[in-house]
Design an enzyme around this catalytic site. Structure first.
Site, PDB file in Angstrom:
ATOM      1  NE  ARG A  49      -3.339   2.471   2.722  1.00  0.00           N
ATOM      2  CZ  ARG A  49      -3.244   3.300   3.759  1.00  0.00           C
ATOM      3  NH1 ARG A  49      -2.530   2.961   4.828  1.00  0.00           N
ATOM      4  NH2 ARG A  49      -3.873   4.459   3.754  1.00  0.00           N
ATOM      5  CG  HIS A  63      -1.044   8.853   3.558  1.00  0.00           C
ATOM      6  ND1 HIS A  63      -1.171   7.490   3.784  1.00  0.00           N
ATOM      7  CD2 HIS A  63      -0.637   9.362   4.741  1.00  0.00           C
ATOM      8  CE1 HIS A  63      -0.848   7.214   5.034  1.00  0.00           C
ATOM      9  NE2 HIS A  63      -0.522   8.338   5.644  1.00  0.00           N
ATOM     10  CD  GLU A  78      -4.613   7.422  10.143  1.00  0.00           C
ATOM     11  OE1 GLU A  78      -4.159   8.483  10.603  1.00  0.00           O
ATOM     12  OE2 GLU A  78      -4.227   6.309  10.534  1.00  0.00           O
ATOM     13  CG  ASN A  96      -4.831   3.161   8.977  1.00  0.00           C
ATOM     14  OD1 ASN A  96      -4.985   2.175   8.256  1.00  0.00           O
ATOM     15  ND2 ASN A  96      -4.376   4.312   8.525  1.00  0.00           N
ATOM     16  CE1 TYR A 128       0.698   2.595  13.481  1.00  0.00           C
ATOM     17  CE2 TYR A 128      -1.328   3.705  12.811  1.00  0.00           C
ATOM     18  CZ  TYR A 128      -0.103   3.156  12.494  1.00  0.00           C
ATOM     19  OH  TYR A 128       0.338   3.160  11.198  1.00  0.00           O
ATOM     20  CD  GLU A 178      -1.349   3.910   8.118  1.00  0.00           C
ATOM     21  OE1 GLU A 178      -1.050   4.330   9.254  1.00  0.00           O
ATOM     22  OE2 GLU A 178      -1.581   4.641   7.147  1.00  0.00           O
TER      23      GLU A 178
HETATM   24  C1  FCB Z   1      -0.971   7.099  10.814  1.00  0.00           C
HETATM   25  C2  FCB Z   1      -0.609   7.649   9.457  1.00  0.00           C
HETATM   26  C3  FCB Z   1       0.714   7.162   8.928  1.00  0.00           C
HETATM   27  C4  FCB Z   1       1.754   7.062  10.021  1.00  0.00           C
HETATM   28  C5  FCB Z   1       1.218   6.321  11.216  1.00  0.00           C
HETATM   29  C6  FCB Z   1       2.205   6.155  12.340  1.00  0.00           C
HETATM   30  O1  FCB Z   1      -1.854   7.966  11.441  1.00  0.00           O
HETATM   31  O2  FCB Z   1      -1.598   7.305   8.515  1.00  0.00           O
HETATM   32  O3  FCB Z   1       1.113   7.999   7.883  1.00  0.00           O
HETATM   33  O4  FCB Z   1       2.231   8.310  10.332  1.00  0.00           O
HETATM   34  O5  FCB Z   1       0.076   6.971  11.713  1.00  0.00           O
END
Ligand code: FCB
Length: 486
Positions: A91, A135, A180, A309, A311, A385
């Site tokens: 991607r 992006h 995002e 995405n 984290y 992500e």
């Molecule tokens: C996300 C973004 C990506 C990267 C990660 C850590 O929010 O999409 O570009 O910065 O975080």
């Protein structure tokens, strides 16, 4: 069950191997501004990120994407690394100002040629290209004309989508409109920790709507310029929001942040309406009259999957004025990214953290996938992500050992597997990121790559996690960590 070599067979915690569906997509992800460099080559004009990064005080150490990882010149080597690892998909994002400088008019041949060469090479190596149209690198000219708070930007985005599809539709099967949009709208226009760095909550809400509209128009533009087998989607950073307690105030804070973070996008995009509670919560700021008749059906287009995405989770409580924007993990600012939610407090969830200060919490990913599967049962999900930054370094033997990243990926992939077992339709996983890169406001100080980049020379060194991930991707099997190994 597979017993790993060297494991104590008498242990009650015998390691299991988790097998993913054979059709599961294993990929890595990047974005144009974070890796390409070549900021002024071949007709590329500045994007809002060029302008922002060049503004003193905005990005840590004054870093910019002018050179980045020099992927614009090293793309062949980067594809070879992926092929070596054995990942099946990649991607990446198209740089809008490289493809269509100024955001208007015809495309630039040289810009498109770069993506043609890249995608040819990927296909040649059996790696499926997945292209994100946006992006975060809006052509600066469009920001000068008002940016995302202006309706016209949505039309410009659809025209750019049509150009891109026409030029690359014969080789790119999977397309993502926006990455995002929450960050584009609320970090870009409310807290100002992302480009273009404005701090106006109403502009942020207008931007959110015009990003939604741009998405809907772009989906239509893609569909009319792509073969019928093409897959079209959007990537959202769905926040997994948890209340700090079951007190009414905290539960309500979680509802409000869920509306501002998630449902402001999933509502119009997937259900054809803005949530009532969002409109009510923000009514002191705007009457939302920028939403015009006909916009909602235009935004709500059928999608082939939803990109998610993830984290870290988001932990909130209500009722403590003034501290919201200081600890929500999205960068420091005097201004909150959460319009009309100044009284919400953000807490660091328990457990270990990554170099970003983000809590490691695989359960959050599982729960989020289960929730999305429940709320949108007919929509397949793709994790576009997931990954972590750690303070990686090259050891004297010239290697980069990153056991924390392996543990993070292991935990999160196991969580994905649990969600699939629970019946959620998750189609694939893209590790963020293939390479260490320009981490927005943090510049080059945060390393998310599976591959280490030595910035002065541009040399690439696959980290231990890259080899580990390649093995998982090739086999489709996630083994439990072997307690006998280090
Ligand atoms: C996300 C973004 C990506 C990267 C990660 C850590 O929010 O999409 O570009 O910065 O975080």
């Amino acid at each position: 069950m597979v017993i790993a070599a060297g494991h104590d067979l008498s242990s009650t915690e015998a390691p299991t191997a988790l097998t993913f569906p054979s059709s599961f997509t294993w990929g890595t992800a990047t974005a144009a501004y974070q890796i390409e460099g070549a900021a002024t080559l071949d007709g590329r004009t500045p994007s809002i990120w060029d302008t922002y990064a060049r503004t003193p005080g905005k990005v840590r150490n004054g870093d910019t994407g002018d050179i980045a990882t020099d992927h614009y010149h090293r793309w062949r080597e980067d594809v070879a690394i992926m092929a070596d690892l054995g990942v099946g998909a990649y991607r990446f994002s198209l740089s809008w100002p490289r493809v269509q400088p100024t955001g208007r008019g015809p495309s630039v041949q040289k810009g498109l040629d770069f993506y043609r060469r890249l995608t040819d090479e990927l296909l040649e190596k059996n790696i499926q290209p997945v292209a994100t149209l946006y992006h975060w690198d809006l052509p600066q000219d469009l920001e000068d004309a008002g940016g995302w708070p202006e309706r016209a930007t949505a039309d410009r985005f659809a025209a750019y989508a049509a150009l891109a599809a026409e030029a690359l539709g014969d080789r790119v099967r999977t397309w993502i409109t926006l990455n995002e949009p929450w960050c584009s709208a609320f970090l870009g226009y409310a807290s100002g920790v992302h480009a273009p760095g404005r701090t106006d909550p109403v502009a942020a809400l207008r931007a959110a709507h015009h990003l939604n509209l741009g998405h809907g128009k772009a989906v239509q533009a893609l569909r009319s310029n792509l073969p019928s087998y093409a897959q079209v989607s959007v990537t959202l950073n769905i926040h997994h929001v948890r209340p700090h307690s079951q007190e009414a105030e905290d539960v309500d804070a979680a509802r409000r942040i869920d509306a501002l973070a998630n449902r402001v996008f999933t509502g119009p995009m997937l259900q054809g309406e803005y949530p009532e509670d969002l409109l009510r919560d923000t009514s002191s700021l705007t009457d939302w009259s920028f939403v015009k008749d006909g916009d909602l059906p235009e935004i709500c287009q059928p999608l082939d999957f939803l990109g998610v995405n993830y984290y870290t989770p988001t932990l909130v409580s209500g009722g403590a004025a003034g501290s919201s924007h200081r600890s929500d993990g999205h960068g420091k600012s005097e201004h909150t990214p959460w319009p009309a939610a100044d009284d919400v407090t953000f807490h660091l969830p328990p457990g270990s953290t990554t170099a970003m200060g983000w809590a490691v919490d695989p359960t959050g990913l599982h729960d989020l996938l289960v929730r999305m599967g429940r709320d949108f049962p007919r929509l397949p999900l793709m994790i576009t992500e997931n990954g972590a930054a750690f303070d990686d370094y090259v050891d004297p033997a010239g290697e980069v050992n990153d056991p924390d990243r392996i543990a993070y990926l292991q935990g999160h992939l196991a969580a994905v597997h649990r969600a699939i077992e629970a019946g959620v339709d998750v189609r694939g996983y893209f590790l963020w990121s293939l390479l260490d890169n320009f981490e927005w406001g943090y510049g080059y100080s945060k390393r998310f790559g599976a591959v280490y980049v030595d910035y002065p020379t541009g040399n690439r060194i696959p980290k231990a996690s890259a080899r580990w991930y390649g093995q998982v991707a090739r086999s489709g099997v996630l083994s439990s960590p072997d307690p006998m190994s280090d």
